[in-house]
Enzyme design. Structure first.
Site, PDB file in Angstrom:
ATOM      1  CD  GLU A  71      -1.320  -2.324   2.076  1.00  0.00           C
ATOM      2  OE1 GLU A  71      -0.096  -2.583   1.960  1.00  0.00           O
ATOM      3  OE2 GLU A  71      -2.081  -3.009   2.769  1.00  0.00           O
ATOM      4  NE  ARG A  89      17.115 -24.896  -7.418  1.00  0.00           N
ATOM      5  CZ  ARG A  89      18.281 -25.340  -7.853  1.00  0.00           C
ATOM      6  NH1 ARG A  89      19.166 -24.500  -8.368  1.00  0.00           N
ATOM      7  NH2 ARG A  89      18.569 -26.627  -7.791  1.00  0.00           N
ATOM      8  CD  GLU A 146      15.459 -27.728  -6.234  1.00  0.00           C
ATOM      9  OE1 GLU A 146      16.203 -28.403  -6.969  1.00  0.00           O
ATOM     10  OE2 GLU A 146      15.289 -26.520  -6.359  1.00  0.00           O
TER      11      GLU A 146
HETATM   12  C1  AOF Z   1       0.178  -4.961   4.457  1.00  0.00           C
HETATM   13  N1  AOF Z   1       0.816  -4.802   3.266  1.00  0.00           N
HETATM   14  O1  AOF Z   1       2.404  -5.365   1.805  1.00  0.00           O
HETATM   15  C2  AOF Z   1       2.236  -6.647   3.752  1.00  0.00           C
HETATM   16  C3  AOF Z   1       1.536  -6.799   4.983  1.00  0.00           C
HETATM   17  O2  AOF Z   1       6.382  -6.435  10.448  1.00  0.00           O
HETATM   18  P1  AOF Z   1       5.690  -5.449   9.574  1.00  0.00           P
HETATM   19  O3  AOF Z   1       5.602  -4.062  10.135  1.00  0.00           O
HETATM   20  O4  AOF Z   1       6.250  -5.424   8.182  1.00  0.00           O
HETATM   21  O5  AOF Z   1       4.152  -5.906   9.459  1.00  0.00           O
HETATM   22  C4  AOF Z   1       3.721  -7.227   9.514  1.00  0.00           C
HETATM   23  C5  AOF Z   1       2.226  -7.242   9.260  1.00  0.00           C
HETATM   24  O6  AOF Z   1       1.970  -6.780   7.958  1.00  0.00           O
HETATM   25  C6  AOF Z   1       1.613  -8.637   9.333  1.00  0.00           C
HETATM   26  O7  AOF Z   1       0.284  -8.525   9.772  1.00  0.00           O
HETATM   27  C7  AOF Z   1       1.620  -9.077   7.899  1.00  0.00           C
HETATM   28  O8  AOF Z   1       0.596  -9.981   7.599  1.00  0.00           O
HETATM   29  C8  AOF Z   1       1.359  -7.763   7.188  1.00  0.00           C
HETATM   30  N2  AOF Z   1       1.894  -7.767   5.837  1.00  0.00           N
HETATM   31  N3  AOF Z   1       0.524  -5.957   5.265  1.00  0.00           N
HETATM   32  O9  AOF Z   1      -0.698  -4.151   4.801  1.00  0.00           O
HETATM   33  C9  AOF Z   1       1.838  -5.581   2.887  1.00  0.00           C
HETATM   34  N4  AOF Z   1       3.269  -7.436   3.417  1.00  0.00           N
HETATM   35 ZN    ZN Z   2       0.866  -2.695   5.976  1.00  0.00          ZN
END
Ligand code: AOF
Ligand code: ZN
Length: 371
Positions: free
Chosen positions: A52, A184, A295
């Site tokens: 986001e 991979r 693998e």
């Molecule tokens: C999102 N957008 O692109 C991703 C999310 O450890 P942090 O601060 O990076 O946050 C971990 C949390 O963010 C966890 O709940 C995970 O599922 C989520 N990942 N969330 O809004 C993203 N990669």
């Molecule tokens: Zn986030």
């Protein structure tokens, strides 16, 4: 264009990050305003910034009044980055279309609730199954404490990985090998047994230029620390991470030498076949892995299958027959009855030159469907 069309674009973005965002899931985000795509983003290598944030940065002021299509419910707590819910609200997003719920215990619906409380119109569950598939490794870590395990096999039509003399190179053709490298590239780690290391001296890297921005972890299951110090794996341990799963009581001097060469040693309880693979997978999750590509060889494949640890299969078949004196894809695992055989469901297959690649998913019984 419909919600599904934009969500498909967000899914394509999310897939680009697969294998590079652990321990975070890979997420895709598309921002649309007045029918125009004004922002696109996916989770950066290493897991941050979130999708986001990247899409909002691209959209700038054009996000105001727009719709955000996000494959995963946005995070609503301050972890290593600030909450995406607040970013979306501050940017003036009017509507949010969400694919899957975030199974992280601190989110799990709270991100959606926060958006709604701020007056954002929320439509959840659009292309849910596809969006859940992209985060399946992360979801397994949350729910079962272990990563998603995909077993990759390249065999003759009769399921042999090598001739009786041990010859195994080039069973499949060039297109299949390229697909195997791509595979991979979409995992956090590649897993092999020490028998394969001793027989083939593989490097276990993704050799497609520019495919990955994050390092690919190589993991060897090696109960007694037999991985040679001069193997390609150990010699490249300074460049690409090398982890070794070994059983307790292994030789201390060897452990020291391997650690000195840059390997990370992970000690596990022993079981009758070597190391306890279920404990091994839990350890990999604890060290931040969410997607593992196993693998081979045949001993590791049998161990994983017997322990019920194989969630997906990627099976390359080459159009040749090696015969029963060749090495089997999976060593014996003492099935007492056919009803106990690990079962899979075919989800896709494709022709790659003369070879066939089939993708299978673990056959889910109603009681195992949570995974
Ligand atoms: C999102 N957008 O692109 C991703 C999310 O450890 P942090 O601060 O990076 O946050 C971990 C949390 O963010 C966890 O709940 C995970 O599922 C989520 N990942 N969330 O809004 C993203 N990669
Ligand atoms: Zn986030």
């Amino acid at each position: 264009m419909s919600d599904e069309t934009h969500m498909r674009a967000a899914l394509a973005l999310a897939r680009r990050g697969l294998g590079q965002t652990a321990p975070n899931p890979s997420v895709g985000c598309v921002i649309v305003n007045h029918g125009m795509v004004v922002g696109r983003g996916f989770t950066a290598p290493g897991g941050r910034p979130h999708a986001e944030a990247a899409a909002l940065a691209m959209a700038g002021e054009r996000a105001r009044g727009g719709t955000a299509y996000i494959t995963l419910e946005p995070c609503n707590f301050t972890g290593k980055t600030g909450p995406c819910t607040e970013r979306l609200i501050e940017a003036g997003i009017r509507r949010a279309v969400i694919g899957a719920r975030d199974p992280h215990p601190r989110v799990n619906g709270a991100g959606l609730a926060r958006l709604e409380a701020a007056g954002v119109e929320v439509s959840a569950g659009v292309l849910r199954a596809e969006c859940e598939a992209v985060i399946s490794g992360f979801a397994l870590v949350q729910r079962a404490g272990r990563p998603l395990v995909r077993l990759k096999l390249a065999t003759s039509l009769d399921g042999r990985i090598a001739t009786a003399a041990g010859e195994s190179k080039w069973i499949t053709g060039g297109r299949a090998r390229l697909a195997a490298h791509r595979l991979r590239g979409r995992h956090d780690a590649v897993l092999a047994g020490v028998g394969t290391v001793l027989a083939d001296d593989p490097e276990l890297t993704c050799r497609i230029e520019g495919f990955r921005a994050a390092p690919l972890v190589r993991v060897v299951v090696d109960s007694h620390l037999r991985t040679p110090l001069l193997s390609q794996l150990v010699r490249s341990a300074g460049r690409d991470p090398l982890w070794i799963l070994h059983r307790d009581g292994a030789d201390r001097l060897r452990a020291k030498a391997l650690a000195g060469a840059g390997a990370r040693l992970i000690e596990l309880p022993a079981d009758r076949a070597g190391v306890d693979l279920a404990a091994g997978m839990r350890a990999l999750a604890a060290h931040g892995l969410t997607r593992v590509l196993a693998e081979g060889g045949g001993t590791l494949a049998a161990g994983l299958l017997r322990a019920g640890l194989v969630d997906r299969l990627a099976w390359f078949h080459a159009p040749c027959v090696i015969g029963g004196d060749g090495y089997p894809a999976a060593q014996g695992f003492g099935l007492a009855a056919l009803a106990e055989a690990p079962r899979f469901r075919l989800v896709a297959s494709e022709r790659l030159g003369e070879d066939l690649l089939s993708h299978f998913r673990r056959f889910e019984t109603p009681s195992s469907i949570a995974i």
